[in-house]
Design a protein around this motif. Sequence first.
Motif, mmCIF file in Angstrom:
data_model
loop_
_atom_site.group_PDB
_atom_site.id
_atom_site.type_symbol
_atom_site.label_atom_id
_atom_site.label_comp_id
_atom_site.label_asym_id
_atom_site.label_seq_id
_atom_site.Cartn_x
_atom_site.Cartn_y
_atom_site.Cartn_z
ATOM 1 N N HIS A 90 1.051 -1.291 -0.058
ATOM 2 C CA HIS A 90 -0.134 0.134 -0.016
ATOM 3 C C HIS A 90 0.793 1.261 -0.035
ATOM 4 C CE1 HIS A 90 0.749 0.482 4.426
ATOM 5 N NE2 HIS A 90 0.616 -0.894 4.284
ATOM 6 N N VAL A 92 1.700 4.898 1.146
ATOM 7 C CA VAL A 92 1.850 5.719 2.571
ATOM 8 C C VAL A 92 2.620 6.966 2.364
ATOM 9 C CG1 VAL A 92 3.638 4.110 3.459
ATOM 10 C CG2 VAL A 92 1.994 5.562 4.873
ATOM 11 N N PRO A 209 -4.402 2.714 14.788
ATOM 12 C CA PRO A 209 -4.872 3.171 13.480
ATOM 13 C C PRO A 209 -5.258 4.457 12.796
ATOM 14 C CG PRO A 209 -6.722 2.096 15.086
ATOM 15 C CD PRO A 209 -5.349 2.179 15.726
ATOM 16 N N VAL A 211 -2.938 6.588 12.978
ATOM 17 C CA VAL A 211 -1.895 6.961 12.402
ATOM 18 C C VAL A 211 -1.793 6.857 10.961
ATOM 19 C CG1 VAL A 211 0.939 6.916 12.538
ATOM 20 C CG2 VAL A 211 -0.456 6.922 14.668
ATOM 21 N N LYS A 212 -1.747 7.657 10.202
ATOM 22 C CA LYS A 212 -1.788 7.290 8.830
ATOM 23 C C LYS A 212 -0.540 7.751 7.879
ATOM 24 C CE LYS A 212 -6.696 6.446 9.218
ATOM 25 N NZ LYS A 212 -6.942 4.978 9.107
ATOM 26 N N PRO A 226 3.504 3.198 9.379
ATOM 27 C CA PRO A 226 2.042 2.514 9.782
ATOM 28 C C PRO A 226 1.620 1.365 8.768
ATOM 29 C CG PRO A 226 1.898 4.619 8.637
ATOM 30 C CD PRO A 226 3.003 4.489 8.885
ATOM 31 N N GLY A 227 1.550 0.179 9.037
ATOM 32 C CA GLY A 227 0.977 -0.964 8.208
ATOM 33 C C GLY A 227 -0.518 -1.108 7.968
ATOM 34 N N ILE A 228 -0.749 -1.989 7.651
ATOM 35 C CA ILE A 228 -2.103 -2.505 7.486
ATOM 36 C C ILE A 228 -2.910 -2.553 8.519
ATOM 37 C CG2 ILE A 228 -3.931 -4.092 6.578
ATOM 38 C CD1 ILE A 228 -2.089 -4.572 4.331
ATOM 39 N N HIS A 229 -2.348 -3.323 9.731
ATOM 40 C CA HIS A 229 -3.101 -3.542 11.079
ATOM 41 C C HIS A 229 -2.239 -2.914 12.180
ATOM 42 C CE1 HIS A 229 -6.256 -6.034 9.112
ATOM 43 N NE2 HIS A 229 -5.330 -6.782 8.687
#
Lengths: 341, 348
Positions: A90, A92, A209, A211-212, A226-229
């Motif tokens: 993804h 980011v 979650p 934190v984007k 920040p990863g997926i989960h």
Amino acid sequence: MASPRVAVVGAGVIGLSTALCITETCPSCSVTVLSDQFSPSTTSDVAAGMLIPHTYPDTPIHRQKQWFKETFTYLLAISNSAEAAEAGIHLVSGWQVFKSTPKEELPFWSDVVLGFRPMSEAELQKFPQHRFGQAFTTLKCDCPPYLLWLEKRLKAAGTRMCSRKVANLWELHSEYDVVVNCTGMGAHELVGDKQLFPVRGQVLKVHAPWVKHFIRDGDGLTYIYPGIHRVTLGGTREKGSWSLSPDPGTTRDIFDRCCSLEPSLQGAQDIEVKVGLRPSRQCVRVQREVLSQGGVKLSVVHNYGHGAGGFSVHRGTANEAAHLVAECISALQGSSSRAKL
Amino acid sequence: MRVAIIGAGVIGLSSALCIHEQFHSLLPSLELEVYADHFTPHTTSDGAAGLWQPYLSDHGNLQETLWNKETFDHLLRHLHTPAAKEMGLFLISGYNLFTEPVPDPSWKNIVLGFRNLTPKELELFPGYSYGWFNTALMLEGRSYLPWLTNRLTQRGVKFFHKKVESFQELFSQGVDVVLNCSGMRAGDLQPDPELQPGRGQVIKVLAPWVKHFIITHNLKSGIYNSPYIIPGSEFTVLGGIYQHGNWSEENSAKDHKSIWDSCCRLLPALQKAKIIGEWSGLRPARPSVRLERESIRLGNLQAEVIHNYGHGGFGITIHWGCAMAAARLFGSILQEKRQLSSPPGPRL
């Protein structure tokens, strides 16, 4: 040689991506991945998987840039496809911030990532201890998803996965025509490479979650990815340390450093601590070698020593290694036809 | 001095907090009461994704642009405080996409890092040839409204679960000033043909790999009638419906399909996202926000109403600036009633 037999030793991001490239460049090859560790227990599983290159002192910059560009392009296409979630890839955006202006304001990879530009004054206000920064958008490869996705693609291509500890490359000589050494830190023992050294990294994986964005201190020691989960908080760079045990004092220190960059992390939950040994080298070893022992030869392709930059260059080095495998096979086919004359 | 606030969405609660913060120490007799038939999580504000972003054009309404800026700056100041998480407040970056070049928006210098998209970035979005990237804020109603409610409760503000049928009803009970923050239903209290529903529908999905907002624009079909994707802290909102004049709060299968198909085209990775909910709501749309005083003669009494409604699809975006303006209007009412010896300054 109807169906050349290739063994890939190592099942981290380098081993799996190299095996996949081999199936793509040499469809007639029969490929087997041999490793004592598979996801989720590889070094790659500890890493955040951020595409922010590490600079290898002894690899020419143009080569590093080529590897990064190939990797970025490959992953960008996956991130924009229906497979993105399964592959764990993804986009980011975020900031790399410096307490003092770096010597090199434009890193070699600034035109490969997206939207690279210096941070504005208003943006820097979020980081009162830092005076300079860069904003950009890059990719993240979440593990285990990415490794599991590579394994799935490999199995679909007919690659066999074998749980096996290879103590000596010569063990494989009768079953395989070419051996590809993607053993990361394992190459220290396996091929006796004393130029390879561990750089211990401890990280925290937390639930936060909201934190984007990524935030990375230019010194490379403190980062929030920040990863997926989970969000990966780091870290340490302990050169020469072989310890895989988490250190509680280090955990506290990492958490404090990350909270000073992003205060909302005080509310982070479910803190998991992990340790990995970055397989570090002055230059990544992507190289062909023919080993000799008692009149017998063994074709080997090395692809290890990616240190802190494995994810950033994995596909590029995998492609290069796959081409070296093709060269080995050509050479073997050439010599076997000469042997027939 | 009894002040009744009608409405417990973001406008009602923030106006109440702003007034209490500024006047409670100057006016010991101040009593605030919030009346609403819907409280969080059942208000319009709860259904909104919570992204701070004004419309593309302010139509020359500079006051609204100022209120938007005041809101953004106010929220930004709270970003590094411990309250931020509880408020549902965090930074978010993302993309606004167009099929043709457009002028920069009024808010380009309010948000952080505003810039045009590069050619490589535009390649990610086939069909769009122009766009912006910027960092803005999310303020999730599901967290912010409870946070406001807690602050108000701590301050002794009382809440009444009741549908107010008229302003008179409250004045006859002894309320001195009414704040009309009734959003979509303001027309029930006082006819306002300019207030119309801007019906929206959204699909809530689990897609935690999406870290950016993506808002597309179709200049012909108008605001919010083009797909948008807004990732929150617990789920991602997919939307792209704006139906002027439609009062239905029922989810429409046709709108669902339109949102789903267009968002999956925009972001193919969404095809694997799990749908966890759907919601329809009515944006209280008006050509401009009604934020003004009205004196109502009731027998021999002069009753004061402060209207603060009609925030369309930008209520969260503009709420604090409007709350401050409503508080200033309240201050002028107090002055006229000689409740205050001198005009109040802004509370620090």
